[in-house]
Design a protein around this motif. Structure first.
Motif, PDB file in Angstrom:
ATOM      1  N   VAL A   1       0.873  -1.174   0.000  1.00 63.58           N
ATOM      2  CA  VAL A   1       0.000   0.000   0.000  1.00 63.58           C
ATOM      3  C   VAL A   1       0.909   1.223   0.000  1.00 63.58           C
ATOM      4  O   VAL A   1       1.892   1.278   0.748  1.00 63.58           O
ATOM      5  N   MET A   2       0.587   2.229  -0.845  1.00 64.08           N
ATOM      6  CA  MET A   2       1.425   3.411  -0.956  1.00 64.08           C
ATOM      7  C   MET A   2       0.580   4.672  -0.781  1.00 64.08           C
ATOM      8  O   MET A   2      -0.556   4.746  -1.244  1.00 64.08           O
ATOM      9  N   CYS A   3       1.151   5.650  -0.122  1.00 61.10           N
ATOM     10  CA  CYS A   3       0.507   6.949   0.048  1.00 61.10           C
ATOM     11  C   CYS A   3       1.511   8.020  -0.356  1.00 61.10           C
ATOM     12  O   CYS A   3       2.600   8.103   0.217  1.00 61.10           O
ATOM     13  N   ALA A   4       1.141   8.823  -1.351  1.00 60.84           N
ATOM     14  CA  ALA A   4       1.977   9.937  -1.784  1.00 60.84           C
ATOM     15  C   ALA A   4       1.345  11.225  -1.294  1.00 60.84           C
ATOM     16  O   ALA A   4       0.126  11.406  -1.375  1.00 60.84           O
ATOM     17  N   ILE A   5       2.156  12.122  -0.795  1.00 64.32           N
ATOM     18  CA  ILE A   5       1.648  13.386  -0.257  1.00 64.32           C
ATOM     19  C   ILE A   5       2.544  14.515  -0.747  1.00 64.32           C
ATOM     20  O   ILE A   5       3.773  14.367  -0.817  1.00 64.32           O
ATOM     21  N   SER A   6       1.927  15.646  -1.119  1.00 64.76           N
ATOM     22  CA  SER A   6       2.692  16.696  -1.773  1.00 64.76           C
ATOM     23  C   SER A   6       2.073  18.068  -1.523  1.00 64.76           C
ATOM     24  O   SER A   6       0.929  18.181  -1.074  1.00 64.76           O
ATOM     25  N   SER A   7       2.844  19.079  -1.871  1.00 61.21           N
ATOM     26  CA  SER A   7       2.361  20.452  -1.815  1.00 61.21           C
ATOM     27  C   SER A   7       1.600  20.810  -3.086  1.00 61.21           C
ATOM     28  O   SER A   7       1.000  21.883  -3.178  1.00 61.21           O
ATOM     29  N   LYS A   8       1.614  19.912  -4.081  1.00 64.07           N
ATOM     30  CA  LYS A   8       0.922  20.146  -5.345  1.00 64.07           C
ATOM     31  C   LYS A   8       0.165  18.884  -5.757  1.00 64.07           C
ATOM     32  O   LYS A   8       0.364  17.808  -5.201  1.00 64.07           O
ATOM     33  N   GLU A   9      -0.680  19.036  -6.758  1.00 60.34           N
ATOM     34  CA  GLU A   9      -1.523  17.933  -7.206  1.00 60.34           C
ATOM     35  C   GLU A   9      -0.679  16.740  -7.653  1.00 60.34           C
ATOM     36  O   GLU A   9       0.429  16.909  -8.177  1.00 60.34           O
ATOM     37  N   LEU A  10      -1.218  15.515  -7.474  1.00 62.54           N
ATOM     38  CA  LEU A  10      -0.449  14.323  -7.797  1.00 62.54           C
ATOM     39  C   LEU A  10      -1.351  13.104  -7.976  1.00 62.54           C
ATOM     40  O   LEU A  10      -2.544  13.127  -7.663  1.00 62.54           O
TER      41      LEU A  10
ATOM     42  N   GLU B   1       3.322  17.629 -10.085  1.00 59.45           N
ATOM     43  CA  GLU B   1       3.855  18.900 -10.565  1.00 59.45           C
ATOM     44  C   GLU B   1       5.176  19.221  -9.874  1.00 59.45           C
ATOM     45  O   GLU B   1       5.746  20.290 -10.083  1.00 59.45           O
ATOM     46  N   VAL B   2       5.644  18.283  -9.052  1.00 58.85           N
ATOM     47  CA  VAL B   2       6.933  18.429  -8.366  1.00 58.85           C
ATOM     48  C   VAL B   2       7.957  17.559  -9.093  1.00 58.85           C
ATOM     49  O   VAL B   2       7.689  16.390  -9.390  1.00 58.85           O
ATOM     50  N   LYS B   3       9.122  18.095  -9.373  1.00 59.03           N
ATOM     51  CA  LYS B   3      10.100  17.408 -10.208  1.00 59.03           C
ATOM     52  C   LYS B   3      10.709  16.168  -9.571  1.00 59.03           C
ATOM     53  O   LYS B   3      10.959  15.169 -10.244  1.00 59.03           O
ATOM     54  N   GLU B   4      10.965  16.224  -8.264  1.00 62.28           N
ATOM     55  CA  GLU B   4      11.706  15.132  -7.636  1.00 62.28           C
ATOM     56  C   GLU B   4      11.023  14.668  -6.356  1.00 62.28           C
ATOM     57  O   GLU B   4      10.479  15.477  -5.595  1.00 62.28           O
TER      58      GLU B   4
END
Length: 224
Positions: free
Chosen positions: A95-104, A204-207
């Motif tokens: 199970v994976m959860c990605a979290i960011s300051s921008k849409e993903l 929208e985040v490069k890395e």
């Protein structure tokens, strides 16, 4: 900021997860868990929300009861006021959860046997690519997760046909093309956690800032 947390469902039992973390889970997750038939599906559902709470608490210091989750028109979940963006995916034991300051968007798929018949759902340029590499699961599932992560990034679900855009893989990485040309400021990043799986995050985040496996002892911090 683009952080990814993942966990294996193997060490857990549904009964123990609910007993220890039941008060942290939303009514929506508890309802879905109840309706799933298999133990593994129940564990994937529960761990998805627990990873979200863990990541938000770690980044923002929020407690679980302060986190309000809603759904967009096509079912994509989001946090109230978009204080952070997140996306969850699961397949097989992970199970994976990605979290960011921008849409993903994120997608993980376990490699299984495929037939060339499934290629028909893809864009013509991708079909040509897949026909050249043959039935090599790694290439197919790498491409599949790239496309799925992009659709999840858009939040449009099945309303965006798989053949309405294509992924071009080159020396400088993967790019998304649609009827209007190349999609700028959309980045596809492959993630390696297990040789039997393919995984891609679209953002929208490069890395990716971090890719971290979460264990039982880590989740126990949710009760502190």
């Amino acid at each position: 900021m683009l952080r990814i947390y993942y966990s294996s469902i193997e060490p857990y039992k549904v009964k123990d997860l609910i007993e220890v973390f039941g008060s942290k889970l939303s009514n929506h997750t508890l309802y879905k868990t109840h309706n799933y038939k298999t133990e593994d599906d129940k564990k994937r559902c529960i761990l998805g929300e627990l990873l979200l709470h863990y990541s938000v608490k770690r980044i923002l210091g929020y407690k679980n009861h302060e986190l309000e989750i809603y759904q967009e028109k096509y079912g994509k979940p989001y946090v109230k006021d978009n204080i952070v963006y997140f996306n969850i995916s699961h397949s097989g034991e992970y199970v994976m959860c990605a979290i960011s300051s921008k849409e993903l968007g994120i997608d993980i798929e376990k490699h299984i046997e495929i037939t060339e018949n499934i290629f028909r759902f893809f864009h013509e340029k991708e079909r040509d690519y897949l026909n050249k590499v043959g039935k090599i699961n790694r290439f197919f599932f790498d491409l599949w997760t790239q496309k799925e992560s992009y659709i999840k990034y858009l939040g449009t679900g099945l309303n965006t046909p798989l053949d309405s855009f294509y992924i071009a893989n080159g020396k400088n990485g993967a790019s998304v093309y649609d009827n209007y040309g190349r999609r700028d400021k959309v980045y596809l990043q492959s993630l390696s956690i297990d040789k039997s799986y393919s995984c891609t995050v679209c953002s929208e985040v490069k890395e990716v800032t971090c890719l971290t496996k979460i264990y039982k002892k880590d989740l126990n911090h949710l009760n502190q």
